[in-house]
Design an enzyme around this catalytic site. Sequence first.
Site, PDB file in Angstrom:
ATOM      1  N   GLN A  97       0.810  -1.206   0.000  1.00 14.65           N
ATOM      2  CA  GLN A  97       0.000   0.000   0.000  1.00 14.65           C
ATOM      3  C   GLN A  97       0.846   1.260   0.000  1.00 14.65           C
ATOM      4  OE1 GLN A  97      -1.423   0.820   4.414  1.00 14.65           O
ATOM      5  NE2 GLN A  97      -1.623  -1.386   3.960  1.00 14.65           N
ATOM      6  N   GLU A 134       3.359   8.775   8.176  1.00 13.01           N
ATOM      7  CA  GLU A 134       3.310   7.959   9.381  1.00 13.01           C
ATOM      8  C   GLU A 134       4.706   7.547   9.836  1.00 13.01           C
ATOM      9  OE1 GLU A 134       0.652   4.978   7.790  1.00 13.01           O
ATOM     10  OE2 GLU A 134       2.287   3.536   7.565  1.00 13.01           O
ATOM     11  N   HIS A 264       4.747   0.353   0.633  1.00 15.84           N
ATOM     12  CA  HIS A 264       5.239  -0.415   1.776  1.00 15.84           C
ATOM     13  C   HIS A 264       4.266  -1.534   2.137  1.00 15.84           C
ATOM     14  CE1 HIS A 264       2.620   2.698   3.514  1.00 15.84           C
ATOM     15  NE2 HIS A 264       2.377   1.829   4.496  1.00 15.84           N
ATOM     16  N   ARG A 283      -4.184   0.473  -2.211  1.00 15.27           N
ATOM     17  CA  ARG A 283      -3.586  -0.856  -2.140  1.00 15.27           C
ATOM     18  C   ARG A 283      -3.110  -1.313  -3.514  1.00 15.27           C
ATOM     19  NH1 ARG A 283      -8.059  -0.779   1.115  1.00 15.27           N
ATOM     20  NH2 ARG A 283      -7.628  -1.043   3.342  1.00 15.27           N
TER      21      ARG A 283
END
Length: 408
Positions: A97, A134, A264, A283
């Site tokens: 994703q 993130e 990743h 995705r």
Amino acid sequence: MHLLRGAVRTYAWGSRTAIADFTGRPSPTIHPEAELWLGAHPGDPAWLQTEDGEESLLEAVKDDPEGQLGSVAIGRFGDALPFLVKVLAAEEPLSLQAHPSAAQAREGFDREDRLDIPVNSPIRNYRDRSHKPELLVALGQFDALAGFRPVDRTVELMRALAVSDLDPFINLLSDQSDADGLRALFTTWITAPQPDLDVLVPAVLDGAVHYIRSGAKKFAAEVKTVLELGERYPGDAGVLASLLLNRISLRPGEGIYLPAGNLHAYLHGVGVEVMANSDNVLRGGLTPKHVDVPELLRVLDFTPTPEDRLRSDTVTDGLETIYQTPAQEFAVSVLTVDGERIGDEIDVHSRHGGPQLLLCNEGAAVVYADDDKLTLERGMAAWVAAEDGPIRLTAAEPTKLFRVTIGI
């Protein structure tokens, strides 16, 4: 300041023991627990433990944004908590994703709104207008695929497999060893007809088996990952894509930062994940869920990136170890009480006066804020509203607390 009960999310790739053990609940659980959400995301807000019972953190922020978030956070991000904290437990690999940039998220959300795709639809790509940078910090060994590996090393890996069916793709990368070459190869694989994949993927897996049996060590981790993914997702283009990505193993306390466009897949382990308050995911495979290849190709960054550039550097300031990222929505650190600090009451200054979320990873601490105090043991979390001011803490044993605030 209040204790915070997280919202548990159950997905097939989760663990029946890890999150339950971390939070002190009986295990194994009935369903695999994949994520513990600690935040104010509308999809699954956490709950404040108050004298009058539980209150949603989302509603608390809506009812009193100034008191909960503070003027600095509101001035920069509006009346919503800009970050989301998760404890993530991957017993099996997650999907391949990537996440969009802020501009891509706004455009994609509005486009899907115009197409009347419900926000909760399984074919919806954009569930909000936010990007999703993130940081993941490992609590134990944590394995992941992240970022396109430098091309010369990928060519070396593909050659080591000694699969003649890979030769045209090795030649492609050898002739164009940059982002354009990676884009061309990844696009070829991700859009390949299933009959072609049904030939190429098994050939790669056979090459991987021969490599492991040869006793070669250099690419052992990468090749074992290919075999694991091939077993779980036979004929999936994501198995081939894993050949192009950095295979990263994190030790406890090490972190990786994933900006927009980074392809990743988390493979195995337990970690604390902190991100902008978003649930936008594109995705690319290794999943039974919705895969939108054209949209994924729109957001991916194919720039070759060495593994060390994905790892988050840290700096230490007193008892605080700070993970350095460019994110504006969050700042992450670990407060460590050990040695001569044990038993002392310690002031923990906030650099901007915004809200704080605390999560105890090890030991136990008494936390003081304004006139309140509470005890945090391993797996427990607390919400410190902006109006509660700076915190102090004391611990009778070696203790570690994650602290998440807004970025500087």
